[in-house]
Design a protein around this motif. Sequence first.
Motif, PDB file in Angstrom:
ATOM      1  N   GLY A  40       0.841  -1.193   0.000  1.00 52.93           N
ATOM      2  CA  GLY A  40       0.000   0.000   0.000  1.00 52.93           C
ATOM      3  C   GLY A  40       0.872   1.237   0.000  1.00 52.93           C
ATOM      4  N   GLN A  63      -3.596  -2.056   0.150  1.00 51.49           N
ATOM      5  CA  GLN A  63      -4.264  -2.555  -1.047  1.00 51.49           C
ATOM      6  C   GLN A  63      -5.148  -3.762  -0.756  1.00 51.49           C
ATOM      7  OE1 GLN A  63      -1.490  -3.150  -4.234  1.00 51.49           O
ATOM      8  NE2 GLN A  63      -0.582  -1.125  -4.028  1.00 51.49           N
ATOM      9  N   SER A  64      -4.920  -4.400   0.378  1.00 51.93           N
ATOM     10  CA  SER A  64      -5.775  -5.507   0.813  1.00 51.93           C
ATOM     11  C   SER A  64      -5.789  -5.524   2.341  1.00 51.93           C
ATOM     12  CB  SER A  64      -5.264  -6.850   0.271  1.00 51.93           C
ATOM     13  OG  SER A  64      -3.950  -7.102   0.705  1.00 51.93           O
ATOM     14  N   ASP A  65      -6.817  -6.124   2.920  1.00 48.31           N
ATOM     15  CA  ASP A  65      -6.965  -6.120   4.376  1.00 48.31           C
ATOM     16  C   ASP A  65      -5.737  -6.718   5.058  1.00 48.31           C
ATOM     17  OD1 ASP A  65      -9.393  -5.218   3.611  1.00 48.31           O
ATOM     18  OD2 ASP A  65     -10.559  -6.835   4.524  1.00 48.31           O
ATOM     19  N   GLN A 120      -8.884  -2.524   3.364  1.00 51.34           N
ATOM     20  CA  GLN A 120      -8.561  -1.912   2.077  1.00 51.34           C
ATOM     21  C   GLN A 120      -9.404  -0.656   1.843  1.00 51.34           C
ATOM     22  OE1 GLN A 120      -9.479  -4.373  -1.267  1.00 51.34           O
ATOM     23  NE2 GLN A 120      -8.527  -3.026  -2.761  1.00 51.34           N
TER      24      GLN A 120
END
Length: 326
Positions: A40, A63-65, A120
């Motif tokens: 991220g 960008q993702s959890d 995210q």
Amino acid sequence: MIEDVAQPMQTFFVPQMEQLGLRELEARHGSLSTIDAEVGEGILWAFSLAEDCLYTYNKVQVQSDINFIEFPENSICLSYMSRDSVLQIPCGLIAKRRWSDKNLVSFRMDGTPMECRIVQGEQCCAHSLVMLPSFFDRMEGLTDVERQQLFDFLSAADRTDLPSEIAPLFAQLVPALSLRASGNLYCAAKVNEILAAVVDATFSKAEGEEPSLAEDALIAQEAKHIIDRRFAEKLTTTQIAHELFVGRTYLCEAFHREFAMGLGEYIRERRMEEAALLLANTRGTISQIAHAVGYAHASSFVDAFGRHFGVSPARYRKGEGRWEEK
């Protein structure tokens, strides 16, 4: 670098660095690190002001959890943070309420590991001052009873009366200070201002005094100050709310309660006052005056001026519609 931060305070940020894969950068003061682009974007700055006092700034979007665990020591945390950051704080440490875009909170951490989750798209941003119990014990100028009162004030889970003037002080403590020669001095000075305001708030409450201005009144006064200084810019209520780290609706309501007029109305009034002075005392063209008071287009200025004074700028310049001084 990490070794420049007091060892007892490293537990408050090093685990985050490791679990989020942050990469440390060169810095003059404290530890400065950034998140890997594949994960991220974000930055973390940690700077210790004493062996038992730490300031941290973090701003992260992933960008993702991501799940991670924090391992705080027994301490007090005073923070200025985004809604998404507040919602990461475990239930029980702070009371549930409706959160704004930016929030002042304080709470006590008892040393229990905290499970956190960054979702995210969330905008997590927090300015935090972390203080161990020994920090309060060493505070000069306070009695033992007063130190305990201060500790208890900041420990309360339902604290909603933190002094609003500390918000802009926190906002000035940015990672760029880690690279400046004077960054450590500047940071220490602002933290002292923050602590002074909190001490004042603590004892006004302890003595049963009402604060001189409610939090919404202070915010309204700050907004008015911005407008008075910068009405010639392309100011909007949204922009002012962003600069004061409050929600637009909250700002508009606070301003109306304090001044009995809308914030947008006050911007227009200040612009019209200045325009009237310029028309009466300068030879600037209508277009020049329009730009000088914050209007991008002369036509918009002419329409606004006509609605406000009942005459066009040109007619006003000739003397129509002016207040006749005797």
